[in-house]
Design a protein around this motif. Structure first.
Motif, PDB file in Angstrom:
ATOM      1  N   CYS A 171      52.467  57.664  24.165  1.00 52.81           N
ATOM      2  CA  CYS A 171      51.873  56.453  24.734  1.00 52.81           C
ATOM      3  C   CYS A 171      52.679  55.211  24.364  1.00 52.81           C
ATOM      4  CB  CYS A 171      50.410  56.296  24.306  1.00 52.81           C
ATOM      5  SG  CYS A 171      50.173  55.901  22.569  1.00 52.81           S
ATOM      6  N   ASN A 172      53.519  55.300  23.332  1.00 51.09           N
ATOM      7  CA  ASN A 172      54.320  54.145  22.917  1.00 51.09           C
ATOM      8  C   ASN A 172      55.816  54.464  22.860  1.00 51.09           C
ATOM      9  OD1 ASN A 172      54.029  55.813  20.671  1.00 51.09           O
ATOM     10  ND2 ASN A 172      53.947  54.116  19.222  1.00 51.09           N
ATOM     11  N   GLY A 173      56.258  55.395  23.697  1.00 58.34           N
ATOM     12  CA  GLY A 173      57.687  55.683  23.748  1.00 58.34           C
ATOM     13  C   GLY A 173      57.984  57.131  24.084  1.00 58.34           C
ATOM     14  N   VAL A 174      59.101  57.601  23.563  1.00 57.14           N
ATOM     15  CA  VAL A 174      59.566  58.962  23.841  1.00 57.14           C
ATOM     16  C   VAL A 174      60.241  59.518  22.588  1.00 57.14           C
ATOM     17  CG1 VAL A 174      61.801  58.187  24.791  1.00 57.14           C
ATOM     18  CG2 VAL A 174      60.874  60.396  25.484  1.00 57.14           C
ATOM     19  N   ILE A 175      60.114  60.824  22.404  1.00 58.68           N
ATOM     20  CA  ILE A 175      60.771  61.516  21.291  1.00 58.68           C
ATOM     21  C   ILE A 175      61.796  62.493  21.859  1.00 58.68           C
ATOM     22  CG2 ILE A 175      60.467  63.230  19.448  1.00 58.68           C
ATOM     23  CD1 ILE A 175      57.762  62.016  18.862  1.00 58.68           C
ATOM     24  N   HIS A 176      62.977  62.502  21.235  1.00 61.32           N
ATOM     25  CA  HIS A 176      64.005  63.513  21.478  1.00 61.32           C
ATOM     26  C   HIS A 176      64.252  64.188  20.128  1.00 61.32           C
ATOM     27  CE1 HIS A 176      64.851  61.630  25.341  1.00 61.32           C
ATOM     28  NE2 HIS A 176      65.076  60.485  24.716  1.00 61.32           N
ATOM     29  N   VAL A 177      64.117  65.495  20.055  1.00 57.67           N
ATOM     30  CA  VAL A 177      64.357  66.215  18.809  1.00 57.67           C
ATOM     31  C   VAL A 177      65.857  66.415  18.647  1.00 57.67           C
ATOM     32  CG1 VAL A 177      63.912  68.347  17.513  1.00 57.67           C
ATOM     33  CG2 VAL A 177      62.122  67.371  18.973  1.00 57.67           C
ATOM     34  N   ILE A 178      66.357  66.171  17.422  1.00 61.62           N
ATOM     35  CA  ILE A 178      67.782  66.355  17.129  1.00 61.62           C
ATOM     36  C   ILE A 178      67.959  67.358  15.994  1.00 61.62           C
ATOM     37  CG2 ILE A 178      68.509  64.118  18.038  1.00 61.62           C
ATOM     38  CD1 ILE A 178      68.544  63.020  15.192  1.00 61.62           C
ATOM     39  N   ASP A 179      69.155  67.946  15.922  1.00 63.01           N
ATOM     40  CA  ASP A 179      69.401  69.039  14.979  1.00 63.01           C
ATOM     41  C   ASP A 179      70.019  68.613  13.655  1.00 63.01           C
ATOM     42  OD1 ASP A 179      72.000  68.479  15.786  1.00 63.01           O
ATOM     43  OD2 ASP A 179      72.492  70.556  16.274  1.00 63.01           O
ATOM     44  N   SER A 180      70.243  67.328  13.457  1.00 59.50           N
ATOM     45  CA  SER A 180      70.801  66.816  12.203  1.00 59.50           C
ATOM     46  C   SER A 180      70.252  65.416  11.947  1.00 59.50           C
ATOM     47  CB  SER A 180      72.335  66.728  12.271  1.00 59.50           C
ATOM     48  OG  SER A 180      72.912  67.996  12.413  1.00 59.50           O
ATOM     49  N   VAL A 181      70.285  65.022  10.690  1.00 58.65           N
ATOM     50  CA  VAL A 181      69.910  63.662  10.328  1.00 58.65           C
ATOM     51  C   VAL A 181      71.153  62.803  10.450  1.00 58.65           C
ATOM     52  CG1 VAL A 181      69.026  62.184   8.471  1.00 58.65           C
ATOM     53  CG2 VAL A 181      68.120  64.500   8.766  1.00 58.65           C
ATOM     54  N   ILE A 182      71.016  61.676  11.150  1.00 54.57           N
ATOM     55  CA  ILE A 182      72.130  60.736  11.273  1.00 54.57           C
ATOM     56  C   ILE A 182      71.933  59.634  10.239  1.00 54.57           C
ATOM     57  CG2 ILE A 182      72.859  61.229  13.620  1.00 54.57           C
ATOM     58  CD1 ILE A 182      70.839  59.265  14.650  1.00 54.57           C
ATOM     59  N   LEU A 183      73.028  59.065   9.769  1.00 57.15           N
ATOM     60  CA  LEU A 183      72.937  58.132   8.654  1.00 57.15           C
ATOM     61  C   LEU A 183      73.606  56.809   8.974  1.00 57.15           C
ATOM     62  CD1 LEU A 183      73.882  60.698   5.877  1.00 57.15           C
ATOM     63  CD2 LEU A 183      71.584  59.878   6.444  1.00 57.15           C
ATOM     64  N   PRO A 184      72.996  55.708   8.528  1.00 59.77           N
ATOM     65  CA  PRO A 184      73.610  54.410   8.762  1.00 59.77           C
ATOM     66  C   PRO A 184      74.826  54.180   7.862  1.00 59.77           C
ATOM     67  CG  PRO A 184      71.592  54.153   7.513  1.00 59.77           C
ATOM     68  CD  PRO A 184      71.685  55.599   7.903  1.00 59.77           C
ATOM     69  N   LYS A 185      74.947  54.948   6.788  1.00 59.25           N
ATOM     70  CA  LYS A 185      76.091  54.861   5.884  1.00 59.25           C
ATOM     71  C   LYS A 185      76.194  56.170   5.130  1.00 59.25           C
ATOM     72  CE  LYS A 185      73.246  52.889   2.303  1.00 59.25           C
ATOM     73  NZ  LYS A 185      73.089  52.044   1.221  1.00 59.25           N
ATOM     74  N   ARG A 186      77.292  56.364   4.437  1.00 64.27           N
ATOM     75  CA  ARG A 186      77.446  57.585   3.619  1.00 64.27           C
ATOM     76  C   ARG A 186      76.394  57.598   2.527  1.00 64.27           C
ATOM     77  NH1 ARG A 186      80.383  61.214   6.067  1.00 64.27           N
ATOM     78  NH2 ARG A 186      82.325  60.446   6.830  1.00 64.27           N
ATOM     79  N   MET A 187      75.762  58.763   2.344  1.00 58.50           N
ATOM     80  CA  MET A 187      74.740  58.879   1.299  1.00 58.50           C
ATOM     81  C   MET A 187      75.092  60.032   0.383  1.00 58.50           C
ATOM     82  SD  MET A 187      71.305  57.921   3.271  1.00 58.50           S
ATOM     83  CE  MET A 187      70.586  57.105   1.867  1.00 58.50           C
TER      84      MET A 187
END
Length: 187
Positions: A171-187
């Motif tokens: 009701c407030n958007g859409v979900i797409h399932v992904i197979d990995s976690v993406i990161l804003p920086k190296r962790m």
């Protein structure tokens, strides 16, 4: 100027768009069975059997209310299997209260303001000659490209995630399932 409609790139992207749309409709039927389009992203994540880690992270980052009431948002939702690729110690550390800021940054890097269907992403890639960029709620860029028939997201450090299930409407958007976690920086 060469006619775009007759260019090999345009024809290849059109073929991929048609194939992905058919494939995403089939894949999303499975996802949609477990998600109610009249409920919010937060409510459907809570009901999902494949997003327990994401739900725990959303709660730890205090994003539950945002994903319950605001929107529209496009959420690239890592499955539990995707979170399993992150070292357990790193995941445990991210869930600690003192690391809430870092967890918030990771989660908001998976969210784009607006309602982006798989076909919208593909159309943007067609306009971008095979590549499209999207600014996340976190403020960094995600790049979408194709690899075979798959939409691939690349974060700003080169990590990639494949959309495995697309277009679960909320009701407030859409979900797409992904197979990995993406990161804003190296962790």
């Amino acid at each position: 100027m060469k006619d775009l409609a007759n260019s090999p790139l345009a024809l290849a992207l059109f073929f991929c768009l048609a194939t992905i749309c058919a494939q995403s409709q089939s894949d999303s039927r499975t996802l949609e069975r477990s998600m109610n389009p009249e409920k919010s992203i937060s409510q459907n994540t809570e009901a999902s059997k494949n997003h327990k880690t994401l739900l725990a992270a959303v709660k730890a980052a205090d994003l539950e209310d945002v994903l319950d009431e605001s929107g529209p948002f496009t959420v690239f939702a890592p499955s539990d299997v995707a979170f399993g690729k992150i070292p357990k110690d790193t995941m445990k550390a991210l869930l600690l209260p003192e690391n809430k800021k870092e967890l918030h940054a990771v989660l908001t890097y998976h969210i784009v303001a607006g309602n982006l269907s798989a076909s919208s992403i593909l159309k943007a890639m067609c306009r971008g000659k095979g590549k499209a960029t999207f600014t996340t709620v976190q403020g960094d860029i995600l790049t979408a490209t194709m690899k075979g028939l798959d939409i691939i997201l690349t974060d700003n450090t080169g990590n990639t995630a494949k959309i495995t299930q697309a277009d679960a409407n909320q009701c407030n958007g859409v979900i797409h399932v992904i197979d990995s976690v993406i990161l804003p920086k190296r962790m």
